[in-house]
Write an enzyme that holds these catalytic residues in place. Structure first.
Site, PDB file in Angstrom:
ATOM      1  N   SER A  42      32.812  42.914  37.885  1.00 37.77           N
ATOM      2  CA  SER A  42      33.662  42.000  37.121  1.00 37.77           C
ATOM      3  C   SER A  42      35.155  42.265  37.334  1.00 37.77           C
ATOM      4  O   SER A  42      35.980  41.469  36.890  1.00 37.77           O
ATOM      5  CB  SER A  42      33.345  42.086  35.619  1.00 37.77           C
TER       6      SER A  42
ATOM      7  N   LYS B  19      38.337  46.621  31.423  1.00 40.66           N
ATOM      8  CA  LYS B  19      38.817  45.231  31.421  1.00 40.66           C
ATOM      9  C   LYS B  19      40.327  45.184  31.188  1.00 40.66           C
ATOM     10  O   LYS B  19      40.934  46.154  30.727  1.00 40.66           O
ATOM     11  CB  LYS B  19      38.142  44.434  30.288  1.00 40.66           C
TER      12      LYS B  19
END
Length: 227
Positions: free
Chosen positions: A147, A185
């Protein structure tokens, strides 16, 4: 006076530094001196430090410097001085600088760059070039998932993380979600929520209440192994 083992050890370390620029590991020293355990190596090194023959370089793995060799007790004679020459002190002989500016970081399991997974505490360590790190306390996590590939972070990379519980919007963080799952993230705050953004167009942002997310560190660097 040095014992036979102390003399043997300092000669072995000096030889390795001259050949490779890297001081030997404790295992190599144990085998070279035919010792039964590494604790014997620790005792010898401590004794040599106390006597001013060795110096350990702080916060580095396998970093020893020979600062005086056995028998090196006579000060160097000054060069003769003529009427027109100013005598300058000769530089002290030094061992080659250790080319192993390495820090052993605790390796705390895996972290998701995808759906959050559990970040496992582990006893392993990861040797990391000190140049990759800035000030502060650091640890490492192995990345799992894709991701964050658009930020150059790939599955199997090692994230080098500076430990902190604060971060600004737009920084890549280790976020502990609901006290049990960790993910890597971009951190952003939006409309009273915490938004964790991936760097992969196929993934959607994740939204949480502020009390559900705890920042555990900020990305400081990456280490990648090629197989």
């Amino acid at each position: 006076m040095l014992t036979a083992k102390q003399h043997e050890l300092i000669r072995f370390i000096q030889q390795r530094l001259e050949e490779t620029g890297i001081s030997p590991s404790f295992e190599e020293m144990k085998e070279a001196l035919d010792l039964k355990s590494k604790s014997g190596v620790h005792r010898l090194i401590s004794a040599l430090e106390e006597r001013g023959f060795l110096r350990r370089l702080p916060n580095r793995a396998r970093a020893l410097e020979v600062i005086r060799e056995p028998g090196d007790t006579t000060p160097a004679r000054p060069a003769p001085v003529s009427d027109n020459v100013v005598a300058m002190p000769a530089p002290a002989a030094r061992a080659p600088a250790a080319a192993n500016d390495v820090v052993e970081l605790p390796l705390h399991g895996r972290i998701a760059a995808g759906a959050p997974i559990e970040a496992l505490e582990g006893q392993s360590t990861l040797p990391v070039p000190a140049a990759l790190l800035g000030p502060g306390e650091h640890y490492a996590l192995e990345v799992s998932g894709d991701s964050m590939i658009e930020a150059g972070i790939f599955d199997g990379d090692f994230a080098l993380v500076r430990r902190t519980n604060t971060a600004r919007d737009g920084e890549i963080v280790v976020a502990l979600v609901r006290g049990e799952e960790a993910t890597l993230k971009y951190l952003r705050r939006e409309a009273g929520k915490v938004r964790l953004d991936p760097a992969n167009a196929t993934y959607d942002p994740q939204f949480y209440r502020p009390d559900e997310v705890e920042v555990q560190g900020k990305l400081a660097g990456l280490l990648r192994r090629y197989h």
